[in-house]
Design a protein around this motif. Structure first.
Motif, PDB file in Angstrom:
ATOM      1  N   LYS A  28     -12.608  -6.261   3.319  1.00 40.64           N
ATOM      2  CA  LYS A  28     -11.949  -5.471   4.367  1.00 40.64           C
ATOM      3  C   LYS A  28     -10.562  -5.012   3.939  1.00 40.64           C
ATOM      4  O   LYS A  28     -10.092  -3.958   4.344  1.00 40.64           O
ATOM      5  CB  LYS A  28     -11.784  -6.322   5.626  1.00 40.64           C
ATOM      6  CG  LYS A  28     -12.738  -5.951   6.726  1.00 40.64           C
ATOM      7  CD  LYS A  28     -12.312  -6.639   8.003  1.00 40.64           C
ATOM      8  CE  LYS A  28     -13.528  -7.014   8.803  1.00 40.64           C
ATOM      9  NZ  LYS A  28     -13.200  -7.818   9.965  1.00 40.64           N
ATOM     10  N   ALA A  29      -9.900  -5.846   3.150  1.00 41.63           N
ATOM     11  CA  ALA A  29      -8.532  -5.540   2.712  1.00 41.63           C
ATOM     12  C   ALA A  29      -8.253  -6.261   1.407  1.00 41.63           C
ATOM     13  O   ALA A  29      -8.921  -7.235   1.078  1.00 41.63           O
ATOM     14  CB  ALA A  29      -7.524  -5.982   3.770  1.00 41.63           C
ATOM     15  N   ARG A  30      -7.270  -5.750   0.689  1.00 44.56           N
ATOM     16  CA  ARG A  30      -6.802  -6.432  -0.515  1.00 44.56           C
ATOM     17  C   ARG A  30      -5.548  -7.194  -0.158  1.00 44.56           C
ATOM     18  O   ARG A  30      -4.788  -6.770   0.713  1.00 44.56           O
ATOM     19  CB  ARG A  30      -6.460  -5.424  -1.611  1.00 44.56           C
ATOM     20  CG  ARG A  30      -7.681  -4.735  -2.150  1.00 44.56           C
ATOM     21  CD  ARG A  30      -7.322  -3.856  -3.302  1.00 44.56           C
ATOM     22  NE  ARG A  30      -6.969  -4.677  -4.460  1.00 44.56           N
ATOM     23  CZ  ARG A  30      -7.048  -4.246  -5.711  1.00 44.56           C
ATOM     24  NH1 ARG A  30      -7.441  -3.028  -5.970  1.00 44.56           N
ATOM     25  NH2 ARG A  30      -6.717  -5.023  -6.711  1.00 44.56           N
ATOM     26  N   ILE A  31      -5.345  -8.299  -0.852  1.00 41.58           N
ATOM     27  CA  ILE A  31      -4.114  -9.069  -0.673  1.00 41.58           C
ATOM     28  C   ILE A  31      -3.462  -9.154  -2.044  1.00 41.58           C
ATOM     29  O   ILE A  31      -4.091  -9.599  -3.003  1.00 41.58           O
ATOM     30  CB  ILE A  31      -4.407 -10.484  -0.134  1.00 41.58           C
ATOM     31  CG1 ILE A  31      -5.103 -10.403   1.226  1.00 41.58           C
ATOM     32  CG2 ILE A  31      -3.117 -11.300  -0.040  1.00 41.58           C
ATOM     33  CD1 ILE A  31      -5.574 -11.739   1.772  1.00 41.58           C
ATOM     34  N   ILE A  32      -2.229  -8.679  -2.121  1.00 43.52           N
ATOM     35  CA  ILE A  32      -1.533  -8.793  -3.403  1.00 43.52           C
ATOM     36  C   ILE A  32      -0.182  -9.467  -3.184  1.00 43.52           C
ATOM     37  O   ILE A  32       0.420  -9.356  -2.116  1.00 43.52           O
ATOM     38  CB  ILE A  32      -1.354  -7.428  -4.118  1.00 43.52           C
ATOM     39  CG1 ILE A  32      -0.599  -6.423  -3.264  1.00 43.52           C
ATOM     40  CG2 ILE A  32      -2.691  -6.862  -4.546  1.00 43.52           C
ATOM     41  CD1 ILE A  32      -0.311  -5.122  -3.989  1.00 43.52           C
ATOM     42  N   LYS A  33       0.245 -10.190  -4.217  1.00 46.67           N
ATOM     43  CA  LYS A  33       1.520 -10.902  -4.157  1.00 46.67           C
ATOM     44  C   LYS A  33       2.521 -10.183  -5.047  1.00 46.67           C
ATOM     45  O   LYS A  33       2.182  -9.774  -6.154  1.00 46.67           O
ATOM     46  CB  LYS A  33       1.336 -12.343  -4.657  1.00 46.67           C
ATOM     47  CG  LYS A  33       0.459 -13.180  -3.762  1.00 46.67           C
ATOM     48  CD  LYS A  33       0.224 -14.540  -4.399  1.00 46.67           C
ATOM     49  CE  LYS A  33      -0.352 -15.544  -3.442  1.00 46.67           C
ATOM     50  NZ  LYS A  33       0.587 -15.977  -2.430  1.00 46.67           N
ATOM     51  N   MET A  75       3.182   7.285 -11.573  1.00 42.59           N
ATOM     52  CA  MET A  75       3.042   6.448 -10.382  1.00 42.59           C
ATOM     53  C   MET A  75       2.711   5.013 -10.812  1.00 42.59           C
ATOM     54  O   MET A  75       1.905   4.804 -11.699  1.00 42.59           O
ATOM     55  CB  MET A  75       1.911   7.008  -9.504  1.00 42.59           C
ATOM     56  CG  MET A  75       1.792   6.295  -8.179  1.00 42.59           C
ATOM     57  SD  MET A  75       0.372   6.790  -7.187  1.00 42.59           S
ATOM     58  CE  MET A  75       0.553   8.541  -7.113  1.00 42.59           C
ATOM     59  N   SER A  76       3.349   4.054 -10.178  1.00 45.82           N
ATOM     60  CA  SER A  76       3.122   2.656 -10.554  1.00 45.82           C
ATOM     61  C   SER A  76       1.779   2.160 -10.024  1.00 45.82           C
ATOM     62  O   SER A  76       1.194   2.749  -9.115  1.00 45.82           O
ATOM     63  CB  SER A  76       4.241   1.781  -9.983  1.00 45.82           C
ATOM     64  OG  SER A  76       4.112   1.686  -8.577  1.00 45.82           O
ATOM     65  N   LYS A  77       1.311   1.077 -10.600  1.00 44.15           N
ATOM     66  CA  LYS A  77       0.064   0.456 -10.154  1.00 44.15           C
ATOM     67  C   LYS A  77       0.185   0.080  -8.675  1.00 44.15           C
ATOM     68  O   LYS A  77      -0.743   0.262  -7.894  1.00 44.15           O
ATOM     69  CB  LYS A  77      -0.219  -0.783 -11.019  1.00 44.15           C
ATOM     70  CG  LYS A  77      -1.450  -1.539 -10.615  1.00 44.15           C
ATOM     71  CD  LYS A  77      -2.323  -1.832 -11.810  1.00 44.15           C
ATOM     72  CE  LYS A  77      -3.526  -2.674 -11.506  1.00 44.15           C
ATOM     73  NZ  LYS A  77      -4.488  -2.109 -10.605  1.00 44.15           N
ATOM     74  N   PHE A  78       1.356  -0.423  -8.303  1.00 42.41           N
ATOM     75  CA  PHE A  78       1.602  -0.812  -6.911  1.00 42.41           C
ATOM     76  C   PHE A  78       1.433   0.397  -5.986  1.00 42.41           C
ATOM     77  O   PHE A  78       0.747   0.318  -4.966  1.00 42.41           O
ATOM     78  CB  PHE A  78       3.015  -1.393  -6.790  1.00 42.41           C
ATOM     79  CG  PHE A  78       3.368  -1.827  -5.398  1.00 42.41           C
ATOM     80  CD1 PHE A  78       2.834  -2.990  -4.862  1.00 42.41           C
ATOM     81  CD2 PHE A  78       4.235  -1.080  -4.621  1.00 42.41           C
ATOM     82  CE1 PHE A  78       3.149  -3.394  -3.573  1.00 42.41           C
ATOM     83  CE2 PHE A  78       4.558  -1.473  -3.332  1.00 42.41           C
ATOM     84  CZ  PHE A  78       4.016  -2.638  -2.812  1.00 42.41           C
ATOM     85  N   GLN A  79       2.043   1.520  -6.356  1.00 43.55           N
ATOM     86  CA  GLN A  79       1.940   2.737  -5.542  1.00 43.55           C
ATOM     87  C   GLN A  79       0.482   3.176  -5.415  1.00 43.55           C
ATOM     88  O   GLN A  79       0.045   3.596  -4.344  1.00 43.55           O
ATOM     89  CB  GLN A  79       2.770   3.873  -6.155  1.00 43.55           C
ATOM     90  CG  GLN A  79       4.265   3.639  -6.095  1.00 43.55           C
ATOM     91  CD  GLN A  79       4.811   3.627  -4.676  1.00 43.55           C
ATOM     92  OE1 GLN A  79       4.301   4.312  -3.816  1.00 43.55           O
ATOM     93  NE2 GLN A  79       5.840   2.842  -4.448  1.00 43.55           N
TER      94      GLN A  79
END
Length: 98
Positions: free
Chosen positions: A43-48, A1-5
């Motif tokens: 509250k949430a993560r933000i990834i680009k 599983m990828s880091k993104f997943q």
């Protein structure tokens, strides 16, 4: 599983900014996302995700235009929108899903 997943499968909402270095509206979103991050804290993560470097991820989620913002929680898409999205709208979406 990828880091993104792994990232998008968690309980914490994850706002993913699919962007490209050559995209003008994406450059407008960057400081807005920084502002949002300071407002929402944990509250949430933000990834680009750079669509040119991660074509597989972009294809998987049907990203045709940039910027496209997708909010994931528990691996599911809770919200998505293309184009520049105001900070107050993003904050509202995160609050609804936090």
């Amino acid at each position: 599983m990828s880091k993104f997943q792994e990232l998008i499968k968690g309980d914490q909402p994850v706002l993913v900014d699919f962007h490209a270095t050559w995209c003008g509206p994406c450059k407008m979103m960057a400081p807005m996302l920084d502002e949002l991050k300071s407002e929402i804290g944990d509250k949430a993560r933000i990834i680009k995700v750079d669509v040119d470097k991660n074509q597989q991820a972009a294809a998987t989620y049907g990203v045709r235009g940039v910027p496209t913002l997708i909010l994931f929680k528990n691996g599911q898409i809770k919200w998505r929108q293309s184009g520049v999205v105001p900070v107050n709208q993003l904050r509202a979406v995160i609050d609804q899903n936090a």
